[in-house]
Scaffold this motif. Structure first.
Motif: not given
Length: 252
Positions: A85-90, A219-230
Motif C-alpha cells: 500500500h501507499d508507496d510500499g515503504n515502512y 514488486s511485492l516486497w517493501e520498497t527500498k532501493a538498497r534491496y536492488a543494490f545486491n
C-alpha cells in the motif's frame, strides 16, 4: 552442489539472493537433458538445504537468544504488508497492528488478512500505477538509499559534501548516478532484445532470469532501493554483454 553452496552464501548475507536458486533451476533445464537437469537440481537443493538448515540450527542453538521470539518476533509477512500500500515503504501502522497480538502465528494471520485486503482494494489500473510507483522508487535514481544511511555520520568527512541533501555536490551526484543507471538499464534492455534473437542458455541468460525474478519479488516486497543494490553485479554483466560481439558473449 557448488551452485547450492554459492546460493547459500549469498542468501546468508541477504535473503533476496535466494531468487538465484530459481534462476539456476531454470538454467539446468535449458542447458541439459531432463534427467541430467533433475540430477543437478537435486544436488543443488540438497546442498542448499543442508547448509541453510545447519545455519539455522546453529543460530537457534548458540548464536541468537530466541526466548522473546513470541513476544517480539516479526514474521516475513510484515515486509510484504509494507509493500502492499501507499508507496510500499515502512509503515508504522502495519507494525503497530502486528504487535497488537501475542504470538508469531497470530501476527502472520493478521498480516495475511491486511495484505489480501490491500490488494483487493485496487482496480487493475490502480494496481499497475502502484507497481510502477514502487519500481520508480526502487530502480529510479542509482543512489541505493546511500544518502539515507550516511545522513547522520558519527564523524563527518568530505564525502558528505556529495551525499547529504543541500550540500553543493549532492545534485551533481544525483544527476551522475541517474545517468549511469539509465544507460545501464538501456544496455540491459538491448541485451534482452539480442538474447531473444539469439537464445543461448549461458551465464547471460542466468543473470537475466535472476534479475527478472528480483523485479517480481521486489514488486511485492517493501520498497527500498538498497534491496536492488545486491544485484548490481548482474546488471553490470548484462549491460556489458550488450556491448560484446556475439562470439565473445558465447565464449564468456
Amino acid at each position: 552442489a557448488g551452485a547450492g553452496a554459492a546460493v547459500f552464501f549469498g542468501y546468508a548475507v541477504k535473503g533476496s539472493v535466494a531468487v538465484i536458486a530459481v534462476a539456476l533451476a531454470i538454467q539446468f533445464f535449458l542447458r541439459a537433458k531432463p534427467r541430467r537437469a533433475l540430477a543437478a537440481l537435486a544436488a543443488m537443493t540438497v546442498t542448499l538445504g543442508l547448509l541453510a538448515g545447519g545455519y539455522r540450527l546453529w543460530q537457534r542453538a548458540w548464536l541468537i537468544d530466541w526466548t522473546e521470539e513470541e513476544a517480539l518476533g516479526l514474521p516475513i509477512q510484515l515486509w510484504f504488508c509494507y509493500g502492499s500500500h501507499d508507496d510500499g515503504n515502512y509503515s508504522q501502522a502495519d507494525y503497530e497492528a502486528a504487535m497488537t497480538v501475542d504470538t508469531i502465528a497470530e501476527r502472520k494471520e493478521l498480516l495475511n488478512a491486511r495484505i489480501a485486503a490491500n490488494y483487493a482494494s485496487y482496480s487493475p489500473l490502480e494496481l499497475a500505477e502502484f507497481m510502477t510507483r514502487k519500481a520508480a522508487i526502487t530502480w529510479g535514481d542509482g543512489l541505493y538509499n546511500a544518502e539515507e544511511f550516511l545522513a547522520t555520520p558519527q564523524r563527518a568527512n568530505w564525502t558528505h559534501t556529495f551525499i547529504l541533501e543541500g550540500q553543493p555536490g549532492y545534485m551533481p551526484l544525483v544527476y551522475y548516478c541517474q545517468a549511469y543507471l539509465y544507460m545501464m538499464q538501456l544496455l540491459v534492455l538491448a541485451c534482452a532484445v539480442r538474447a531473444v534473437r539469439r537464445p543461448a542458455a549461458g551465464p547471460v541468460m542466468l543473470a537475466g532470469v535472476s534479475v527478472t525474478g528480483l523485479i517480481l519479488f521486489l514488486s511485492l516486497w517493501e520498497t527500498k532501493a538498497r534491496y536492488a543494490f545486491n544485484f548490481t553485479p548482474l546488471l553490470l554483466l548484462l549491460a556489458a554483454a550488450a556491448l560484446m560481439p556475439p562470439a565473445a558473449e558465447e565464449k564468456a
